[in-house]
Scaffold this active site. Structure first.
Site, short mmCIF file in Angstrom:
data_model
loop_
_atom_site.label_atom_id
_atom_site.label_comp_id
_atom_site.label_asym_id
_atom_site.label_seq_id
_atom_site.Cartn_x
_atom_site.Cartn_y
_atom_site.Cartn_z
N TRP A 119 45.03 31.23 33.07
CA TRP A 119 44.06 32.26 33.81
C TRP A 119 45.52 33.24 34.55
CZ3 TRP A 119 39.86 33.41 32.16
CH2 TRP A 119 38.82 32.39 31.70
N ASP A 171 44.34 34.07 42.91
CA ASP A 171 43.06 33.51 42.17
C ASP A 171 42.70 31.94 42.54
OD1 ASP A 171 41.05 32.73 40.60
OD2 ASP A 171 42.03 33.42 38.69
N LYS A 202 32.11 27.68 40.46
CA LYS A 202 32.76 26.19 40.42
C LYS A 202 32.54 25.68 41.72
CE LYS A 202 36.08 28.28 37.35
NZ LYS A 202 35.52 27.85 35.97
#
Length: 360
Positions: free
Chosen positions: A100, A171, A195
């Site tokens: 990511w 992030d 999440k």
């Protein structure tokens, strides 16, 4: 009973689902469902404001930060961050510790001047860089990290090492609110809700006021952080139900004891699964180096692809779902987000030990 180890959308607290179910048809006596309610109604505006207040309270942040409820996931933020914060002639720095972070860096490269400060790609994203060996630019527009890599199962420690004086951007999609951390060290934090925060559909951005003020003014209005801040995330129609669910999850976290309680719960779960790996005499091989192991995503391999398929099949038959590794790397991944119960982690660890005895 189903044990949900999905990496996202992921498990939600049963108490939150029960409350949403009870309120679904008639929200607080309005005669309407939250699903059909105007985002301009006083009821929704109260939800929106309360969610921002709850989140800032959990993080210990004051009026110098804003919480924005946006859409497009973390992937949208990969572009919006350099668009808003990287001026012409400036440079943004990135530390890449997994897939990511790699995607965030690649997107920023398309939009402005970037520098790869560090990457652990050479070791297959198993570790974290040596912070003492880094030379961050204090004049950089920002420094971007990914605090937890869901695919490789690598996580920065809560108490980050010194990373220079440039605005720190992170992030945090897969470990946001999973433990206490010094939130005031970050100029911008963002997280897809699916999440630890709620269902898919809303992205939470926590941003310091000075970054909002310095953002570029020549972007389309809908792409500016300043637009969302000025309009309290109500410039256009927000994902009403997703924000409502985020607010319920934030209340649940507070009721459980806040981030300290989440950290204790998550450490206990992860320890059970890692112990099953470490005591297997090599039958299970963890991907991340021990000092970089994630509390959220436990990644490991078995001796063969055939055994991995059998493991997944037998686990699903025993009520454990979502354990397949990301399609790009394979293997096994157990996602242990806040709402995953210690009982589920114990069930998985017990299954792992029994499976290793039979096939090891």
């Amino acid at each position: 009973m189903i044990h949900n180890f999905n990496p996202g959308p992921a498990a939600l607290p049963p108490a939150v689902i029960a409350r949403a179910q009870a309120e679904l048809a008639d929200y607080h006596g309005t005669g309407m469902s939250i699903l059909e309610m105007s985002h301009r109604s006083k009821e929704y505006e109260a939800i929106n404001a309360t969610a921002e207040a709850h989140l800032k309270a959990l993080l210990g942040l004051g009026d110098d930060y804003r919480v924005l409820f946006m859409q497009g996931g973390a992937s949208m933020q990969f572009a919006l961050i350099p668009l808003n914060l990287l001026p012409a002639g400036g440079v943004a720095e990135y530390i890449v510790t997994g897939s990511w972070g790699e995607k965030a860096y690649e997107e920023a490269q398309r939009l402005g001047n970037t520098r790869l400060l560090a990457s652990t790609a050479a070791d297959g994203y198993r570790s974290l860089p040596d912070a003492e060996a880094l030379t961050p630019d204090p004049q950089a527009a920002y420094l971007h990290i990914t605090t937890n890599e869901t695919i490789q199962g690598v996580q920065w420690p809560a108490e980050l090492p010194e990373l220079g004086s440039a605005p720190l951007v992170a992030d945090m999609s897969s470990d946001f609110l999973a433990r206490p951390f010094p939130a005031e060290r970050f100029a911008l934090m963002y997280a897809g809700a699916q999440k630890n925060l709620g269902p898919a559909g809303v992205t939470v951005v926590v941003i310091r006021q000075d970054l909002i003020e310095r953002g570029r003014k020549d972007l389309p209005v809908i792409m500016r952080y300043a637009t969302f801040a000025k309009n309290n995330s109500l410039y256009n129609t927000p994902p009403v139900f997703a924000v409502y669910m985020v607010n319920l999850v934030l209340e649940w976290i507070k009721e459980q004891g806040g981030l300290v309680a989440m950290a204790e719960r998550n450490a206990r779960k992860a320890a059970m699964v890692y112990e099953a790996i470490d005591s297997s005499n090599g039958f299970y091989a963890g991907h991340a180096a021990p000092e970089a192991r994630s509390l959220m995503n436990v990644t490991f391999r078995l001796p063969s692809a055939e055994l991995e398929k059998r493991f997944l099949s037998e686990a699903q038959a025993a009520g454990m779902v979502g354990l397949a590794g990301h399609r790009s790397v394979g293997g096994i991944r157990a996602s242990l987000y806040n709402a995953v119960s210690p009982e589920s982690a114990a069930t998985l660890a017990s299954f792992m030990r029994e499976f290793a005895q039979r096939y090891g």
